[in-house]
Structures are given as structure tokens and as C-alpha cells.
Design a protein around this motif. Structure first.
Motif, PDB file in Angstrom:
ATOM      1  N   CYS A 290       0.838  -1.196   0.000  1.00 50.48           N
ATOM      2  CA  CYS A 290       0.000   0.000   0.000  1.00 50.48           C
ATOM      3  C   CYS A 290       0.876   1.251   0.000  1.00 50.48           C
ATOM      4  CB  CYS A 290      -0.973   0.007   1.173  1.00 50.48           C
ATOM      5  SG  CYS A 290      -0.204   0.114   2.779  1.00 50.48           S
ATOM      6  N   TYR A 291       0.250   2.376  -0.260  1.00 52.81           N
ATOM      7  CA  TYR A 291       0.943   3.663  -0.248  1.00 52.81           C
ATOM      8  C   TYR A 291       0.766   4.296   1.117  1.00 52.81           C
ATOM      9  CZ  TYR A 291       1.647   3.254  -5.220  1.00 52.81           C
ATOM     10  OH  TYR A 291       2.051   2.813  -6.450  1.00 52.81           O
ATOM     11  N   LEU A 292       1.849   4.844   1.651  1.00 56.92           N
ATOM     12  CA  LEU A 292       1.851   5.457   2.974  1.00 56.92           C
ATOM     13  C   LEU A 292       1.972   6.973   2.826  1.00 56.92           C
ATOM     14  CD1 LEU A 292       1.937   5.045   6.046  1.00 56.92           C
ATOM     15  CD2 LEU A 292       4.425   4.866   5.846  1.00 56.92           C
ATOM     16  N   ALA A 293       0.968   7.696   3.348  1.00 49.00           N
ATOM     17  CA  ALA A 293       0.959   9.156   3.288  1.00 49.00           C
ATOM     18  C   ALA A 293       1.772   9.746   4.433  1.00 49.00           C
ATOM     19  CB  ALA A 293      -0.476   9.674   3.347  1.00 49.00           C
ATOM     20  N   ASN A 294       2.115  11.018   4.310  1.00 48.00           N
ATOM     21  CA  ASN A 294       2.872  11.724   5.362  1.00 48.00           C
ATOM     22  C   ASN A 294       2.177  11.678   6.710  1.00 48.00           C
ATOM     23  OD1 ASN A 294       4.911  12.477   3.634  1.00 48.00           O
ATOM     24  ND2 ASN A 294       4.129  14.534   3.288  1.00 48.00           N
TER      25      ASN A 294
ATOM     26  N   ARG B 100      -2.888   4.938   5.224  1.00 48.01           N
ATOM     27  CA  ARG B 100      -2.517   3.962   4.196  1.00 48.01           C
ATOM     28  C   ARG B 100      -3.560   3.986   3.086  1.00 48.01           C
ATOM     29  NH1 ARG B 100       1.540   0.779   5.450  1.00 48.01           N
ATOM     30  NH2 ARG B 100       2.315   0.775   7.564  1.00 48.01           N
ATOM     31  N   TRP B 101      -3.065   3.828   1.857  1.00 44.96           N
ATOM     32  CA  TRP B 101      -3.930   3.908   0.684  1.00 44.96           C
ATOM     33  C   TRP B 101      -3.670   2.727  -0.239  1.00 44.96           C
ATOM     34  CZ3 TRP B 101      -7.016   8.407  -0.006  1.00 44.96           C
ATOM     35  CH2 TRP B 101      -6.782   9.430   0.910  1.00 44.96           C
ATOM     36  N   HIS B 102      -4.728   2.266  -0.884  1.00 43.37           N
ATOM     37  CA  HIS B 102      -4.626   1.228  -1.911  1.00 43.37           C
ATOM     38  C   HIS B 102      -5.030   1.841  -3.240  1.00 43.37           C
ATOM     39  CE1 HIS B 102      -3.940  -2.324   0.556  1.00 43.37           C
ATOM     40  NE2 HIS B 102      -4.805  -1.831   1.416  1.00 43.37           N
ATOM     41  N   VAL B 103      -4.506   1.301  -4.325  1.00 42.29           N
ATOM     42  CA  VAL B 103      -4.927   1.716  -5.662  1.00 42.29           C
ATOM     43  C   VAL B 103      -5.873   0.651  -6.194  1.00 42.29           C
ATOM     44  CG1 VAL B 103      -4.190   2.247  -8.003  1.00 42.29           C
ATOM     45  CG2 VAL B 103      -2.783   2.963  -6.066  1.00 42.29           C
ATOM     46  N   ILE B 104      -7.098   1.075  -6.478  1.00 41.13           N
ATOM     47  CA  ILE B 104      -8.109   0.190  -7.038  1.00 41.13           C
ATOM     48  C   ILE B 104      -8.671   0.865  -8.278  1.00 41.13           C
ATOM     49  CG2 ILE B 104     -10.327  -0.963  -6.655  1.00 41.13           C
ATOM     50  CD1 ILE B 104      -9.592  -0.945  -3.626  1.00 41.13           C
ATOM     51  N   GLU B 105      -8.524   0.193  -9.426  1.00 44.35           N
ATOM     52  CA  GLU B 105      -8.999   0.715 -10.705  1.00 44.35           C
ATOM     53  C   GLU B 105      -8.495   2.143 -10.955  1.00 44.35           C
ATOM     54  OE1 GLU B 105     -13.235   0.198 -10.984  1.00 44.35           O
ATOM     55  OE2 GLU B 105     -13.070  -1.962 -10.685  1.00 44.35           O
ATOM     56  N   ASN B 106      -7.182   2.342 -10.769  1.00 43.39           N
ATOM     57  CA  ASN B 106      -6.518   3.632 -10.987  1.00 43.39           C
ATOM     58  C   ASN B 106      -7.041   4.763 -10.106  1.00 43.39           C
ATOM     59  OD1 ASN B 106      -4.404   3.137 -12.652  1.00 43.39           O
ATOM     60  ND2 ASN B 106      -5.477   3.649 -14.531  1.00 43.39           N
ATOM     61  N   LYS B 107      -7.570   4.414  -8.937  1.00 40.64           N
ATOM     62  CA  LYS B 107      -7.993   5.417  -7.965  1.00 40.64           C
ATOM     63  C   LYS B 107      -7.367   5.075  -6.627  1.00 40.64           C
ATOM     64  CE  LYS B 107     -12.284   6.574 -10.157  1.00 40.64           C
ATOM     65  NZ  LYS B 107     -13.710   6.492 -10.145  1.00 40.64           N
ATOM     66  N   LEU B 108      -6.986   6.105  -5.899  1.00 42.39           N
ATOM     67  CA  LEU B 108      -6.388   5.931  -4.584  1.00 42.39           C
ATOM     68  C   LEU B 108      -7.523   5.869  -3.560  1.00 42.39           C
ATOM     69  CD1 LEU B 108      -3.447   5.822  -3.599  1.00 42.39           C
ATOM     70  CD2 LEU B 108      -3.607   8.252  -3.119  1.00 42.39           C
TER      71      LEU B 108
END
Length: 182
Positions: A163-167, A171-179
Motif C-alpha cells: 500500500c501507499y503510505l501518506a505523510n 494507508r492507501w490502496h490503488v483500485i482501478e486507478n484510484k487511490l
């Protein structure tokens, strides 16, 4: 502050906005507060610009374009508001882009009409945007493609443990080109 060498016909200009020399702003344009409209710019009638927007030199903002608050438009960005232009043939409605809050567009990018640049997204210099850009996406190239995801301050999110970690620690996941927030 409206420079005496600019041509500003609109009275819908917010307080604290600066419009520099050789800028042209037509009568119907709406520009918010605390904006900086640099020299050699053109803003057509049916344009809405929010608060705290920077428009650098050599940018032409055509009818049908909306720019929300806190947006940065780099030098010589080209906006398109008619996908099939012909001389002396005018569409019933111009289909310009919408640039959402906090987005940034780099120098010499081209933004086609009838699309959205998402909240806090960033378009790299020289890119050609032909499709909507999701919120927080970093896009570059011709045509522009997603190459990363961004924090609100424009820094790249780190990718850890699938997953992507913000400042701020979210935590974020990318699903169908959306965060999507986890």
C-alpha cells in the motif's frame, strides 16, 4: 493590484489578487481572492478561477474551464475547450477541463477538454493529458500516464507492504486507478 498595462474588463476579481502587465481578462470571467495572474495571459468570458491560484506567464484559459482553489498553473500550459475545432464553426457549449483543489500543472503541459484533474494531482511538465487524472495522481508523458501518488503537499507517497503510505500515516490502496483510503 491590476497593472495599468493589463486589459481587465471583469469586475468579479477577488481581494488581494494581482494581475500583471499584458494580461487580458474578459468581462464574464470570475477570479477569486489572493490569486496571481502573471503577464501575457488571457482569460476568456466563461471561466471560473478560485482563491489562491497562480497562473504563470503564457497561459490562455478558454471558455468552459474551471480552476478551483489553491491550484498552480505553470508557464505556457495549453488548455483545449473544443475537441473538434473548425474555423468559424462554434460549438453550442465549450467543454473545458476542471482543475480541482490543490492540483498543479507543470510548464508546457496540454490539457484536453471535457476532463478533470483531481484534487492534489500533479501533471508533469510537457505532458499531454487526454483522460481524467484521479485525485493525488502524478502523471507524466505523451499521453500522460500515472507514475506515482502524492501527499497533499506534492511529495510522493512511499510504497510499503502492498500500500501507499501518506505523510500523515494513513494507508492507501490503488483500485482501478484510484487511490482509496485503507
Amino acid at each position: 493590484m491590476i497593472h495599468p498595462l493589463s486589459d481587465v474588463k471583469s469586475s468579479a476579481i477577488g481581494p488581494g489578487t494581482s494581475i500583471w502587465q499584458f494580461a487580458v481578462v474578459l468581462r464574464g470571467a470570475k477570479i477569486g481572492a489572493n490569486c496571481n495572474i502573471n503577464c501575457h495571459t488571457f482569460i476568456e468570458n466563461y471561466v471560473v478561477i478560485g482563491d489562491n491560484v497562480t497562473v504563470k506567464s503564457g497561459v490562455y484559459i478558454w471558455d468552459g474551464i474551471t480552476i478551483e482553489d489553491d491550484v498552480f498553473i505553470g508557464p505556457a500550459v495549453a488548455f483545449v475547450n473544443n475537441s473538434y475545432p473548425r474555423s468559424k464553426q462554434y460549438p453550442d457549449e465549450h467543454t473545458g477541463a476542471t482543475v480541482k483543489k490543490g492540483a498543479s500543472i507543470g510548464a508546457n503541459a496540454t490539457i484536453m477538454g471535457n476532463l478533470e484533474i483531481g484534487t492534489y494531482a500533479m501533471v508533469g511538465a510537457g505532458s499531454v493529458v487526454t483522460k481524467c487524472v484521479p485525485a493525488r495522481a502524478l502523471v507524466v508523458g505523451v499521453p500522460a500516464k500515472i507514475v506515482g501518488w502524492l501527499n497533499e503537499d506534492g511529495s510522493k507517497m512511499k510504497f510499503e507492504n502492498d500500500c501507499y503510505l501518506a505523510n500523515d500515516g494513513t494507508r492507501w490502496h490503488v483500485i482501478e486507478n484510484k487511490l482509496i483510503k485503507k
